[in-house]
Design a protein around this motif. Structure first.
Motif, PDB file in Angstrom:
ATOM      1  N   LYS A 125      81.545  38.211 -67.213  1.00  0.00           N
ATOM      2  CA  LYS A 125      80.350  37.364 -67.232  1.00  0.00           C
ATOM      3  C   LYS A 125      79.138  38.106 -66.673  1.00  0.00           C
ATOM      4  CE  LYS A 125      82.154  32.630 -67.032  1.00  0.00           C
ATOM      5  NZ  LYS A 125      82.568  31.537 -66.118  1.00  0.00           N
ATOM      6  N   SER A 126      79.369  38.941 -65.680  1.00  0.00           N
ATOM      7  CA  SER A 126      78.268  39.725 -65.113  1.00  0.00           C
ATOM      8  C   SER A 126      77.707  40.667 -66.160  1.00  0.00           C
ATOM      9  CB  SER A 126      78.755  40.509 -63.890  1.00  0.00           C
ATOM     10  OG  SER A 126      79.187  39.639 -62.864  1.00  0.00           O
ATOM     11  N   PHE A 150      75.870  38.649 -68.841  1.00  0.00           N
ATOM     12  CA  PHE A 150      74.561  38.216 -68.359  1.00  0.00           C
ATOM     13  C   PHE A 150      73.548  39.358 -68.429  1.00  0.00           C
ATOM     14  CE2 PHE A 150      71.654  38.209 -64.683  1.00  0.00           C
ATOM     15  CZ  PHE A 150      70.871  37.104 -65.007  1.00  0.00           C
ATOM     16  N   SER A 157      72.523  39.977 -71.843  1.00  0.00           N
ATOM     17  CA  SER A 157      71.600  38.930 -72.292  1.00  0.00           C
ATOM     18  C   SER A 157      70.191  39.194 -71.775  1.00  0.00           C
ATOM     19  CB  SER A 157      72.088  37.557 -71.811  1.00  0.00           C
ATOM     20  OG  SER A 157      73.342  37.236 -72.382  1.00  0.00           O
ATOM     21  N   LEU A 165      68.901  31.349 -68.627  1.00  0.00           N
ATOM     22  CA  LEU A 165      69.855  32.415 -68.311  1.00  0.00           C
ATOM     23  C   LEU A 165      69.955  32.653 -66.807  1.00  0.00           C
ATOM     24  CD1 LEU A 165      68.948  35.010 -71.106  1.00  0.00           C
ATOM     25  CD2 LEU A 165      70.916  33.460 -71.047  1.00  0.00           C
ATOM     26  N   PRO A 218      74.050  32.592 -63.838  1.00  0.00           N
ATOM     27  CA  PRO A 218      74.549  33.833 -64.447  1.00  0.00           C
ATOM     28  C   PRO A 218      76.062  33.902 -64.602  1.00  0.00           C
ATOM     29  CG  PRO A 218      72.882  34.316 -62.794  1.00  0.00           C
ATOM     30  CD  PRO A 218      73.196  32.857 -62.670  1.00  0.00           C
ATOM     31  N   LEU A 219      76.820  33.362 -63.654  1.00  0.00           N
ATOM     32  CA  LEU A 219      78.286  33.499 -63.766  1.00  0.00           C
ATOM     33  C   LEU A 219      79.021  32.412 -62.998  1.00  0.00           C
ATOM     34  CD1 LEU A 219      79.656  36.472 -61.589  1.00  0.00           C
ATOM     35  CD2 LEU A 219      77.671  35.114 -61.031  1.00  0.00           C
ATOM     36  N   THR A 269      75.737  35.878 -57.800  1.00  0.00           N
ATOM     37  CA  THR A 269      74.557  35.332 -58.475  1.00  0.00           C
ATOM     38  C   THR A 269      73.279  35.938 -57.915  1.00  0.00           C
ATOM     39  OG1 THR A 269      75.678  33.244 -58.980  1.00  0.00           O
ATOM     40  CG2 THR A 269      73.254  33.209 -58.932  1.00  0.00           C
TER      41      THR A 269
END
Length: 446
Positions: free
Chosen positions: A107-108, A111, A114, A131, A135-136, A177
């Protein structure tokens, strides 16, 4: 009419309230016991019985504790079910911490990718603001979990057990985060100052090293290989030096490419028989995207029942907090008589609740059974939760079929349980929904 609330209006409200003795009784009950306890219907216990004519036997109930990993626990519960049956053991658990490690790592990266994709978007614009808002987080979707397993496999819980940070994720998620928002600021500032994409990706690689280090410190290092040993009724199983990917293939033996998400979103912007995806929703960059087939609610029921008749549980996502009672584990529209307590009607239908932000998928669990009436129609569903054995009845909840209609949003089944027409519809190119669409919600209730 005045825009403000006047003192005269307040006096009128109070007079009207005091004129009905039922309001005084309701106030005394709710202020002493809480709204849900005051509204609980006595008769509901006899109507919602934990008996089912299709019932699958699972191992010991699991507990996600103070984390939003319900989607992981639910997915792993469908997988450990297969291991328990294969080995003939009473219970077994797969490592939820192992899945958490790689979900946070991926996920990091997702992100930061993105952020690189949206460098020309304004920081205060809706997309970048969205976003940056999460973030996660702990939440997720079935396709996101499938991506993790296809890439990293699974391991037994004893190989990578829970840690303080995995059982209570608020601290480490908060610090990760903070770093990711800092990294987003760094990347966007560097871009504004003329940095090339190659330079930005080099920065991103250094950032991911920091994220990896933080995860190892808080969750422990995930194994590359491990020794699997377990005593079964048929003897002792010893599998030395097995990889997580090989372990999944050998012991879970589940073709994840066959499992698809059916949703029920009866809103005017999402016609039935179409497939959907959600922009910027995922965890593994270049992994398979989230994809849904939107169908009438009866089609979700039929597919789930067919899979359980074949002896396999069903992952699902719902809005667990609506019209549900933790004590006894009841999800039923008649569990709470809120209309009588408050002397008002709650009139929004399912589509309206979605459109106006009153409901969306919040929690993932597993169907382990269903009760069918004499006509073969479901009237109640057996639900395996992941809140420990003290929630519900020995960890299990019961869902009425009427509740299913109103607050169920997603089931995951083998596509062989679809009709030919549904399988053909599944092949359509998905319509992309906005990131903030309610169908982009992630299961994360703890």
């Amino acid at each position: 009419m005045n825009k403000e609330i006047t003192l005269e209006q307040l006096a009128s409200y109070e007079t009207a309230f005091d004129s009905d003795r039922a309001n005084r009784i309701a106030m005394d009950a709710a202020t002493k016991n809480g709204v849900n306890n005051a509204a609980m219907r006595f008769e509901n216990a006899r109507e919602m019985r934990h008996t089912f004519n299709i019932s699958l036997e699972q191992g010991d109930i699991t507990n996600q504790k103070q984390s939003g990993r319900c989607w992981m626990f639910a997915a792993l519960n469908t997988m450990r079910f297969r291991i328990i049956k294969k080995l003939g053991v009473k219970t077994f658990e797969l490592s939820q911490n192992y899945a958490l490690f790689f979900d946070k790592l991926e996920k990091s990266n997702y992100f930061l990718e993105s952020i690189l994709e949206t460098l020309n978007e304004p920081t205060a614009g809706r997309l970048v603001t969205y976003l940056l808002s999460g973030p996660l987080g702990d939440g997720g979707q079935w396709d996101m979990f499938a991506n993790l397993v296809e890439k990293y496999g699974v391991v037994s819980k004893e190989v990578m057990p829970e840690t303080a940070a995995s059982s209570s994720t608020r601290e480490i998620t908060g610090y990760l985060t903070e770093k990711l928002r800092e990294f987003a600021c760094t990347l966007r500032t560097a871009y504004q100052n003329g940095a090339s994409m190659e330079e930005l990706r080099a920065k991103k690689d250094d950032m991911m090293q920091t994220i990896y280090n933080m995860l190892c410190i808080s969750l422990g290092k995930p194994p590359v290989k491990f020794d699997f040993e377990v005593k079964t009724p048929n003897g002792f199983v010893r599998d030395l030096g097995i990889t997580p990917q090989s372990f999944f293939k050998k012991y879970v033996d589940m073709d994840l490419s066959r499992y698809i998400s059916l949703i029920n979103a009866p809103t005017s912007d999402k016609p039935y028989g179409k497939t959907y995806t959600v922009a910027f929703l995922g965890n593994v960059a270049e992994g398979r995207p989230v994809k849904y087939l939107n169908l009438p609610i009866e089609d979700l029921k039929a597919a789930a029942i067919a899979q359980m008749k074949d002896g396999l549980p069903v992952w699902f996502g719902c809005d667990v907090g609506k019209r549900s009672v933790r004590d006894g584990g009841v999800m039923d529209l008649n569990a709470l008589d809120l209309e009588t307590l408050f002397n008002t009607e709650f009139t929004m239908d399912k589509a309206q609740r979605l459109d106006y932000g009153q409901s969306l998928m919040t929690h993932a669990m597993v169907f382990q059974g269903v009760n069918l009436d004499d006509n073969g129609k479901p009237n109640r569903w057996r639900v395996e939760n992941s809140w420990g054995k003290d929630a519900g009845v020995d960890g299990y909840y019961i869902m009425s079929d009427a509740w299913f209609d109103e607050y169920m949003y997603q089931v995951v089944v083998d596509k062989k349980y679809l009709t030919e027409e549904q399988r053909k519809a599944l092949e359509q190119e998905p319509i992309t929904l906005q990131p903030w669409d309610p169908m982009g919600s992630l299961a994360s209730v703890r």
